[in-house]
Design an enzyme around this catalytic site. Structure first.
Site, PDB file in Angstrom:
ATOM      1  N   HIS A 243     -59.280 -29.613  12.299  1.00 61.17           N
ATOM      2  CA  HIS A 243     -58.816 -29.233  11.122  1.00 61.17           C
ATOM      3  C   HIS A 243     -57.986 -28.122  10.705  1.00 61.17           C
ATOM      4  CE1 HIS A 243     -60.056 -28.721   6.607  1.00 61.17           C
ATOM      5  NE2 HIS A 243     -59.164 -29.850   6.714  1.00 61.17           N
TER       6      HIS A 243
ATOM      7  N   GLU B 162     -63.795 -38.631  -1.774  1.00 60.60           N
ATOM      8  CA  GLU B 162     -64.401 -37.285  -1.803  1.00 60.60           C
ATOM      9  C   GLU B 162     -64.558 -37.053  -3.488  1.00 60.60           C
ATOM     10  OE1 GLU B 162     -61.242 -35.367   0.261  1.00 60.60           O
ATOM     11  OE2 GLU B 162     -60.427 -34.422  -1.314  1.00 60.60           O
TER      12      GLU B 162
ATOM     13  N   GLU C 237     -53.565 -37.756  -6.578  1.00 60.36           N
ATOM     14  CA  GLU C 237     -54.982 -37.904  -6.864  1.00 60.36           C
ATOM     15  C   GLU C 237     -55.308 -38.188  -7.973  1.00 60.36           C
ATOM     16  OE1 GLU C 237     -56.416 -34.519  -4.632  1.00 60.36           O
ATOM     17  OE2 GLU C 237     -55.799 -35.389  -2.724  1.00 60.36           O
TER      18      GLU C 237
END
Ligand code: NOJ
Ligand code: CA
Length: 714
Positions: A413, A508, A172
């Site tokens: 989820h 995000e 990330e």
């Protein structure tokens, strides 16, 4: 299917004694030469049209506690094959894919009393090469431990390189752009917001890596079909201009435990003097095995909205209570004091279901629905979630009944908090729970340091874990969207229930960190996306974070229109419309593009591209005559002209153009857009103007009404 074995020497263009041999690409432009050094070390060289692409580079494996597979080899024999076949993916960027390559399989033997065999298979395509190690069944090598892989990529130039720091636990990161010789992966130390970070060191970067030589050659180094082996990172030698495979170690420092016979993942080099060829290359997919799921009717591309972004921007919480230090086994959740900000309530979920039903969105994802979020990250706890117990304010039965009555699917989820052992214990129960309530898909997550402790996201144990979960899910007819897993390497050809992964820096980060720079998505296409779809979560319409928190100065580095264009430039069969329904309701004219855009394509054309700068992609929907175009740009505003020559000749269609407004700019005026419809045909020249950090999104459909016929011709 056409597959024939040619007589061994038919494709060998130069026979270098018993020490080596060459093989050509089908178009004869690329030559890959395999050779043994005087010490019997395996090497390979790649040349295209007389220009060296990869200089002679080493191959081999070091083994622990026994002689290695690195030198002392002779060529026992070799075999060449060639293939030209077309296959159809279950879903994807096109409905048929051509696999055309020539293959050379070399059988290497270390002679002597304890003789060993190593096979290396090379495949040469028109747009690059792949090779892999195969260790056949043999008397003197059965169980073994790989302590290092010697695979090297020696470059004859010092390319400008898009790279992220080597990290065995996260991808990330923001992409860096430097010469290969100037890479310093220590820059990764300052990146914020990453759940688990294990930088390897200043010399290490991740694969896939995207490079460009000064002469204009685009080149990507990556891998395909990663199973039962660590992910390939790369060690940079700045002086030699080379990259060497680096594997994530396990808790005791070993890289991979293998048993012969076994094949290792493919190492790939994709190259072309056209950037669009890199995007259009299907080498990674072609090096994966055909689909192993017999009945795929249950695998359905889908769009979703979710109780998600509102947590990321701080409006709502995943946790139901503010009590921390929770014990999964003994906490009485019915007595927990609610914090009043819990997002996953029955009432809120119904609102999302209503919006999905009204707008033809297939599914609703709900995060924070299950107990455990009070104490889920940071404490490296083994038992965090059980994946089946909802919070008191989330009525699963009521919600699933409601969703069913509206024709909307619920998306499960499972945040594992990287406690993979815990997830494996619960997986059957959790999947049965999903089936009972009719959830067809699950978003999994691996935030944090792995349990079993000492294992890493990119290590062999975890690679096997993701695969066990994927295959188990297939057994339950469940689709997967995995966050924080290893980056994909084309496995979705074989396991098409792997719909998407995150495995890179998603949208995000724009909600709570310094975010992603305007060129981020143009680089992702040349790196992370080569291995498979990304759950990037596009579609954010409220660009500035001050909308939610007045003191916030950060924002998305994107215009609103670029958020639309991403639905075309970044393919995913499971894609989110990530913003809040109330934000969409304010701009239903722009939301129309998200409603219309498709998730499964018959044809994809990469019209123009430059990594770090821009991408323009056109796609034709499967089983329909609709086309969609997405164009994105990075830091720089851009104008471009497209000829719509791919449209069917002679038929006039309606193009709706979502464009950045004249004064739009990602920073100062990101949400300004225009929408205009025109009649177009295959001769139309379409001028697009994109703001800095902007884009353009276009839907094209057949003429349907008298009103359409009256539209202005472009
Ligand atoms: C990180 C994931 O990428 C994000 O999408 C998710 O909301 C959080 N983890 C919580 O699971
Ligand atoms: Ca993530």
């Amino acid at each position: 299917m056409k597959r024939h074995i040619l007589i061994a020497f038919a494709l060998i263009v130069s026979l270098l004694g018993v020490k080596g041999q060459s093989i050509l690409s089908p178009d004869k432009k690329i030559t890959l030469t395999f050779a043994l050094s005087t010490d019997g070390e395996p090497t390979y060289t790649v040349v295209k049209n007389g220009e060296v692409i990869i200089e002679e580079s080493r191959l081999g494996l070091l083994l622990k506690g026994q002689p290695s597979l690195d030198k002392g080899f002779v060529i026992a024999n070799s075999e060449t094959n060639s293939k030209d076949e077309t296959w159809s993916p279950v879903w994807g960027e096109e409905s048929s894919i051509r696999d055309q390559h020539n293959e050379l399989k070399v059988n290497l033997v270390q002679p002597g009393e304890r003789s060993r065999i190593l096979q290396i298979t090379f495949r040469v395509f028109n747009d690059g090469i792949g090779f892999r190690y195969e260790i056949p069944e043999q008397a003197n090598l059965r169980s073994f431990i790989v302590s290092d892989e010697l695979t090297t990529f020696n470059l004859p130039f010092d390319p400008m390189t898009f790279w992220i720091p080597g990290d065995f636990n996260s991808n990330e990161y923001v992409y860096n752009h430097t010469r290969l010789s100037a890479i310093d992966a220590n820059v990764g130390k300052v990146e914020n917001g990453i759940g688990a970070k294990t930088l390897i060191g200043g010399d290490y970067i991740q694969s896939p890596v995207m490079m460009k030589s000064d002469a204009g050659l685009y080149l990507s180094i990556f891998e395909a079909a990663l199973y039962n082996y660590p992910a390939m990172h790369l060690m940079v030698d700045r002086k030699q201009l080379s990259l060497k495979a680096t594997l994530a170690p396990d808790a005791v420092g070993n890289k991979a435990y293998l048993i012969a016979p076994i094949t290792l993942p493919w190492r790939t080099v994709i190259f072309s003097d056209k950037a669009t060829d890199i995007l259009a290359s299907r080498i990674i997919l072609n090096l994966n095995e055909p689909n192993k799921i017999a009945n795929t009717e249950w695998i359905k591309p889908m769009k979703m909205i979710g109780i998600w972004w509102e947590m990321h921007v701080g409006l709502k919480s995943w946790n139901y209570s503010n009590v921390n230090q929770i014990n999964l086994k003994s906490t009485d959740w019915t007595k927990m004091p609610p914090n009043g900000t819990h997002g996953a309530t029955t009432e809120n979920t119904k609102k999302y279901i209503d919006f999905a039903a009204e707008n033809g969105i297939d599914g609703v994802l709900v995060e924070g629905w299950n107990i455990g979020w009070e104490d889920w990250a940071g404490n490296w706890k083994e038992d965090v979630f059980d994946f089946i117990t909802p919070y008191p304010d989330f009525n699963v039965k009521e919600i699933t009944d409601y969703a069913r009555s509206k024709g909307v699917k619920m998306i499960m989820h499972h945040e594992t908090s990287a406690s993979a052992t815990n997830y494996e214990r619960y997986a059957d129960t959790a999947f049965r729970f999903m089936k009972h309530f009719g959830y067809p898909a699950v978003k999994t997550g691996y935030v944090g340091y792995i349990i079993p402790r000492g294992e890493q996201h990119d290590g062999q144990w975890m690679i096997n874990h993701y695969q066990r979960i994927l295959e188990k899910a297939a057994g339950y007819k469940i689709m997967i969207d995995a966050h924080e897993p290893v980056r994909p390497t084309g496995q979705y050809r074989t396991w098409p229930n792997l719909m998407a992964c995150e495995a890179a820096r998603g949208n995000e980060f724009n909600a709570w960190s310094t975010g992603n720079p305007p060129n981020h998505e143009t680089v992702l296409a040349f790196t992370r996306l080569l291995g498979g779809p990304m759950d990037y979560t596009p579609g954010i319409f409220k660009i500035k974070r001050s909308y939610y928190q007045p003191s916030q100065t950060e924002q998305l580095h994107s215009t609103l229109v670029k958020q639309l264009a991403l639905y075309v430039t970044m393919y995913s069969p499971m894609v989110m419309a990530a913003d809040l329904p109330e934000n969409y309701r304010q701009r239903m004219d722009a939301f129309q593009f998200i409603k219309d855009v498709k998730t499964d394509w018959e044809k994809t054309l990469y019209l123009e591209a430059e990594p770090g700068e821009y991408i323009t992609t056109a796609r034709k929907a499967k089983n329909s005559n609709e086309w969609f175009i997405g164009a994105i740009t990075g830091e720089n505003a851009r104008e471009t002209k497209l000829t719509l020559s791919f449209l069917p000749a002679g038929s006039t269609m309606v193009a709706t153009i979502y464009a950045d407004a004249k004064d739009a700019d990602w920073k100062t005026n990101p949400e300004a857009y225009t929408i205009q419809s025109y009649r177009v045909d295959s001769k139309t020249q379409l001028k697009l103007k994109m703001a800095a950090g902007g884009g353009a999104a276009i839907s094209i459909r057949p003429i349907e009404s008298e009103k359409d016929k009256k539209l202005k011709k472009l």
